[in-house]
Design a protein around this motif. Structure first.
Motif, PDB file in Angstrom:
ATOM      1  N   TYR A  96       0.822  -1.214   0.000  1.00  0.00           N
ATOM      2  CA  TYR A  96       0.000   0.000   0.000  1.00  0.00           C
ATOM      3  C   TYR A  96       0.857   1.265   0.000  1.00  0.00           C
ATOM      4  O   TYR A  96       0.379   2.346  -0.309  1.00  0.00           O
ATOM      5  N   SER A  97       2.119   1.115   0.323  1.00  0.00           N
ATOM      6  CA  SER A  97       3.034   2.266   0.330  1.00  0.00           C
ATOM      7  C   SER A  97       3.340   2.769  -1.078  1.00  0.00           C
ATOM      8  O   SER A  97       3.974   3.813  -1.234  1.00  0.00           O
ATOM      9  N   GLN A  98       2.891   2.047  -2.099  1.00  0.00           N
ATOM     10  CA  GLN A  98       3.147   2.462  -3.479  1.00  0.00           C
ATOM     11  C   GLN A  98       2.024   3.315  -4.068  1.00  0.00           C
ATOM     12  O   GLN A  98       2.099   3.712  -5.227  1.00  0.00           O
ATOM     13  N   VAL A  99       0.984   3.591  -3.285  1.00  0.00           N
ATOM     14  CA  VAL A  99      -0.143   4.382  -3.795  1.00  0.00           C
ATOM     15  C   VAL A  99      -0.272   5.675  -2.992  1.00  0.00           C
ATOM     16  O   VAL A  99       0.256   5.795  -1.884  1.00  0.00           O
ATOM     17  N   VAL A 100      -0.970   6.632  -3.562  1.00  0.00           N
ATOM     18  CA  VAL A 100      -1.072   7.970  -2.966  1.00  0.00           C
ATOM     19  C   VAL A 100      -1.619   7.918  -1.547  1.00  0.00           C
ATOM     20  O   VAL A 100      -1.075   8.549  -0.630  1.00  0.00           O
ATOM     21  N   ASN A 101      -2.726   7.183  -1.350  1.00  0.00           N
ATOM     22  CA  ASN A 101      -3.322   7.153  -0.014  1.00  0.00           C
ATOM     23  C   ASN A 101      -2.378   6.563   1.023  1.00  0.00           C
ATOM     24  O   ASN A 101      -2.334   7.018   2.170  1.00  0.00           O
ATOM     25  N   GLY A 102      -1.622   5.554   0.630  1.00  0.00           N
ATOM     26  CA  GLY A 102      -0.663   4.964   1.560  1.00  0.00           C
ATOM     27  C   GLY A 102       0.397   5.960   1.989  1.00  0.00           C
ATOM     28  O   GLY A 102       0.733   6.068   3.174  1.00  0.00           O
ATOM     29  N   ILE A 103       0.928   6.690   1.018  1.00  0.00           N
ATOM     30  CA  ILE A 103       1.922   7.722   1.334  1.00  0.00           C
ATOM     31  C   ILE A 103       1.300   8.789   2.223  1.00  0.00           C
ATOM     32  O   ILE A 103       1.919   9.269   3.186  1.00  0.00           O
ATOM     33  N   MET A 104       0.054   9.169   1.923  1.00  0.00           N
ATOM     34  CA  MET A 104      -0.623  10.186   2.719  1.00  0.00           C
ATOM     35  C   MET A 104      -0.822   9.719   4.161  1.00  0.00           C
ATOM     36  O   MET A 104      -0.615  10.485   5.116  1.00  0.00           O
TER      37      MET A 104
END
Length: 374
Positions: free
Chosen positions: A240-248
């Protein structure tokens, strides 16, 4: 005395954790309200409208359904606040009417239509109903309560709709707040970048929630009825760290820990807080539906939720949409004076990494599924 104080603090943190375990969007018509900051969600839903029409025209047997009742009931589970749910229900009814005309051309009369809006007891149904058109050609009811439980009479529902709601967990896994558990999520607020035990705790809770959701709909729905599901997802095996929400979500956790250092909030409050959001991969979703056994999968695919989003992300607008959907969880757990600080810093932090966000994977982050009651 130390034990009593410790137990009291644990109970306080557990109560707070329970309060943030379900979505609470901002009601009303204010600047930060969900009704005024949900255009992204509507655009994401719009891209599946034609697919929904194709599925209903192909798979929904309205002639058989109408032979047992002159009332056709449609329900939106997790309806939220604002015009999105109203528009979605009207789109569905137009498609169903089209199917009636196509399948029953000699019928002299359409059935009576009823639309049911369901969400948590805390949902702002008063604001929702201000968006109803005066010339609506259907009956309306609101049914508050968790959609993980049965909320409608048995065998009374013909078509269900659930858009961007299933990813909210019914409760947080207790392991996330247990210092003795490998899934204790200290210093983080989500499974993004967390140990695999944390991810497993989230996945296990979602599997339980999905089974409860399907079992409840199975009791409510007539044989041959359908569920339309649109929501957050991620390709099987992708972190999930590869998608925008994960980074957010990682940024939110980092900001909260910075606020601990300045004394705005306590570290214990951060450790007791976890976002109740799980983006289920299609493989897990299919396993859950098959394990439940009440529905067949007619359609399932991953889509880009925002093909219309080109070029740089407007970070302030993006954060306003996020805040409208998520502020309730934070304000139930942290001091109200800290909420503005959190979201103001989120704008700055995401702006600093805007190029990284723009390069993130986004093609297959929206699940579209059509289920049919056996």
């Amino acid at each position: 005395m130390a034990t009593l104080v410790s137990d009291s603090l644990a109970k306080k943190n557990n109560d707070k954790a329970s309060a943030n375990s379900t979505a609470q969007v901002i009601g009303g018509h204010g600047t930060n309200s969900y009704s005024n900051n949900s255009s992204y969600q509507r655009l994401s839903v719009n891209i599946v409208t034609k697919k929904i029409e194709d599925a209903i025209m192909k798979n929904l047997d309205v002639e058989t359904l109408s032979s047992t009742s002159n009332i056709f009931r449609v329900a939106d589970f997790g309806c939220g606040v604002g015009s999105n749910t109203i528009n979605s229900m009207q789109d569905l009814l137009q498609i169903v009417k089209k199917k009636y005309i196509s399948q029953c051309p000699t019928s002299s009369q359409m059935p009576e239509f009823q639309v049911i809006f369901n969400d948590q007891f805390t949902n702002d149904f008063n604001t929702l109903f201000t968006y109803l058109p005066q010339d609506k050609q259907y009956l309306v009811a609101s049914v508050p309560g968790s959609f993980h439980n049965q909320v409608l009479p048995k065998s009374s529902l013909h078509l269900a709709h659930c858009s961007y709601s299933l990813h909210w967990l019914s409760r947080l896994p207790k392991e996330l707040r247990d210092e003795r558990s490998p899934a204790w999520n200290k210093g983080k607020i989500h499974y993004t970048s967390a140990p695999p035990e944390v991810l497993m705790a989230y996945a296990t809770q979602f599997a339980e929630d999905l089974d409860n959701f399907l079992s409840a709909r199975g009791r409510e729905m007539v044989s041959g009825g359908m569920i339309v599901i649109v929501g957050s997802s991620i390709p099987d095996g992708m972190p999930y760290s590869q998608v925008v929400n994960g980074i957010m979500f990682d940024c939110m956790g980092s900001i909260l820990m910075d606020m601990v250092k300045t004394g705005s909030i306590s570290e214990a409050d951060v450790d007791a807080f976890n976002l109740p959001i799980y983006a289920c991969p299609p493989g897990e979703f299919i396993e859950g539906v098959e394990r439940n056994g009440l529905f067949s999968i007619e359609v399932i695919e991953l889509m880009n939720p925002a093909p219309w989003l080109k070029g740089p992300i407007d970070i302030p607008v993006f954060v306003k949409h996020v805040r409208a959907a998520m502020e309730g969880m934070f304000s139930n757990h942290f001091p109200s004076k800290s909420i503005d600080e959190l979201f103001d810093h989120l704008v700055l932090k995401l702006s600093d990494i805007s190029q990284q966000l723009e390069s993130c994977y986004r093609d297959g982050l929206q699940l579209f599924a059509i289920l049919k009651r056996k």
